[in-house]
Write a protein that holds these residues in place. Sequence first.
Motif, short mmCIF file in Angstrom:
data_model
loop_
_atom_site.label_atom_id
_atom_site.label_comp_id
_atom_site.label_asym_id
_atom_site.label_seq_id
_atom_site.Cartn_x
_atom_site.Cartn_y
_atom_site.Cartn_z
N MET A 1 72.33 62.31 55.15
CA MET A 1 71.76 61.07 54.72
C MET A 1 71.03 60.47 55.91
SD MET A 1 74.30 57.96 53.69
CE MET A 1 75.67 58.71 54.51
N ARG A 2 69.73 60.46 55.81
CA ARG A 2 68.90 59.98 56.92
C ARG A 2 68.36 58.58 56.68
NH1 ARG A 2 63.50 62.82 59.50
NH2 ARG A 2 62.85 60.98 60.67
N TYR A 3 67.99 58.27 55.46
CA TYR A 3 67.33 57.00 55.15
C TYR A 3 68.32 56.07 54.47
CZ TYR A 3 63.33 59.84 56.21
OH TYR A 3 62.45 60.68 56.85
N ILE A 4 68.54 54.93 55.08
CA ILE A 4 69.48 53.96 54.53
C ILE A 4 68.68 52.80 53.96
CG2 ILE A 4 71.50 52.53 54.99
CD1 ILE A 4 71.83 55.58 55.59
N VAL A 5 68.83 52.60 52.67
CA VAL A 5 68.15 51.53 51.94
C VAL A 5 69.02 50.28 52.02
CG1 VAL A 5 67.52 50.80 49.62
CG2 VAL A 5 66.98 53.10 50.38
N VAL A 6 68.43 49.16 52.37
CA VAL A 6 69.16 47.90 52.45
C VAL A 6 68.54 46.93 51.45
CG1 VAL A 6 69.85 46.00 53.95
CG2 VAL A 6 69.70 48.32 54.88
N PHE A 7 69.39 46.31 50.64
CA PHE A 7 68.92 45.42 49.58
C PHE A 7 69.99 44.40 49.25
CE2 PHE A 7 71.16 48.91 47.68
CZ PHE A 7 71.88 48.37 46.63
N ALA A 8 69.65 43.44 48.45
CA ALA A 8 70.61 42.44 47.98
C ALA A 8 70.58 42.38 46.46
CB ALA A 8 70.29 41.07 48.55
N PHE A 29 61.79 50.51 44.72
CA PHE A 29 60.76 50.16 43.76
C PHE A 29 61.37 49.88 42.39
CE2 PHE A 29 57.75 51.13 40.40
CZ PHE A 29 56.63 50.42 40.79
N TRP A 30 62.14 50.83 41.87
CA TRP A 30 62.71 50.66 40.52
C TRP A 30 63.82 49.62 40.50
CZ3 TRP A 30 59.65 51.70 36.92
CH2 TRP A 30 58.74 52.73 37.04
N GLY A 31 64.55 49.51 41.61
CA GLY A 31 65.57 48.46 41.68
C GLY A 31 64.97 47.08 41.56
N TYR A 32 63.82 46.89 42.19
CA TYR A 32 63.13 45.60 42.13
C TYR A 32 62.50 45.40 40.76
CZ TYR A 32 60.06 41.74 43.44
OH TYR A 32 59.42 40.52 43.51
N GLU A 33 61.86 46.44 40.25
CA GLU A 33 61.17 46.34 38.95
C GLU A 33 62.14 46.16 37.78
OE1 GLU A 33 57.69 47.13 37.76
OE2 GLU A 33 57.18 46.44 39.77
N GLU A 34 63.24 46.90 37.79
CA GLU A 34 64.11 46.97 36.61
C GLU A 34 65.47 46.27 36.73
OE1 GLU A 34 63.18 48.48 33.71
OE2 GLU A 34 61.22 48.95 34.56
N TYR A 35 65.98 46.14 37.96
CA TYR A 35 67.37 45.71 38.10
C TYR A 35 67.58 44.46 38.94
CZ TYR A 35 68.03 50.28 36.10
OH TYR A 35 67.95 51.37 35.27
N ASP A 36 66.55 43.72 39.19
CA ASP A 36 66.65 42.46 39.93
C ASP A 36 67.25 42.60 41.34
OD1 ASP A 36 65.53 41.00 37.82
OD2 ASP A 36 67.49 40.82 36.84
N LEU A 37 67.04 43.75 41.96
CA LEU A 37 67.45 43.91 43.35
C LEU A 37 66.40 43.26 44.24
CD1 LEU A 37 68.53 47.66 43.46
CD2 LEU A 37 69.91 45.66 42.90
N ILE A 38 66.83 42.75 45.36
CA ILE A 38 65.90 42.21 46.34
C ILE A 38 65.85 43.22 47.49
CG2 ILE A 38 65.38 40.33 47.91
CD1 ILE A 38 67.04 38.54 46.00
N PRO A 39 64.81 44.01 47.54
CA PRO A 39 64.74 45.06 48.57
C PRO A 39 64.36 44.50 49.94
CG PRO A 39 62.80 45.14 47.15
CD PRO A 39 63.68 44.05 46.63
N TYR A 40 65.18 44.85 50.93
CA TYR A 40 64.90 44.42 52.31
C TYR A 40 64.08 45.47 53.04
CZ TYR A 40 68.60 40.86 51.82
OH TYR A 40 69.38 39.79 51.44
N PHE A 51 61.73 49.99 58.29
CA PHE A 51 60.53 49.82 57.49
C PHE A 51 60.79 48.74 56.44
CE2 PHE A 51 60.94 54.21 58.87
CZ PHE A 51 59.74 54.41 59.54
N PRO A 52 60.34 47.50 56.70
CA PRO A 52 60.49 46.44 55.69
C PRO A 52 59.79 46.88 54.39
CG PRO A 52 59.84 45.51 57.78
CD PRO A 52 59.70 47.00 57.91
N TYR A 53 60.41 46.60 53.28
CA TYR A 53 59.87 47.05 51.99
C TYR A 53 58.73 46.16 51.54
CZ TYR A 53 59.48 48.31 47.12
OH TYR A 53 58.99 48.72 45.91
N GLU A 54 57.64 46.80 51.14
CA GLU A 54 56.51 46.12 50.53
C GLU A 54 56.38 46.62 49.10
OE1 GLU A 54 52.96 46.66 52.79
OE2 GLU A 54 53.75 45.57 54.52
N HIS A 55 56.36 45.68 48.17
CA HIS A 55 56.20 46.03 46.76
C HIS A 55 54.74 45.81 46.38
CE1 HIS A 55 57.83 46.94 42.81
NE2 HIS A 55 57.04 46.00 42.33
N ARG A 56 54.08 46.89 46.07
CA ARG A 56 52.67 46.86 45.73
C ARG A 56 51.84 46.17 46.83
NH1 ARG A 56 52.30 48.23 40.00
NH2 ARG A 56 54.38 48.14 39.15
N GLY A 57 52.20 46.49 48.09
CA GLY A 57 51.45 45.98 49.23
C GLY A 57 51.85 44.61 49.73
#
Length: 84
Positions: A1-8, A29-40, A51-57
């Motif tokens: 496991m190399r990439y750790i996703v951080v979200f709320a 992407f899908w967590g934000y679009e479908e499941y109300d996650l706040i991606p950090y 890498f701070p998450y950018e949704h559609r730029g």
Amino acid sequence: MRYIVVFAQQEIGYAVGFDDSADAVDFLFWGYEEYDLIPYGIFDALTGEVFPYEHRGELVIDIDEETISRTARDYLKAAIRQTT
């Protein structure tokens, strides 16, 4: 496991690990679009890069990279403890 996703979700921070960066981005992407996650963002456990998450730029939330890094490192420590 190399990439750790951080979200709320509901103001609680979480982290999840992935082997592939594309899977990590898809999760956010899908967590934000479908499941109300706040991606950090994504923490690369191999290089230490954040890498701070950018949704559609656009940044979804203005969060300091140290918070992403710290949360990811705590997740990694907990994962290692569970395997020993």
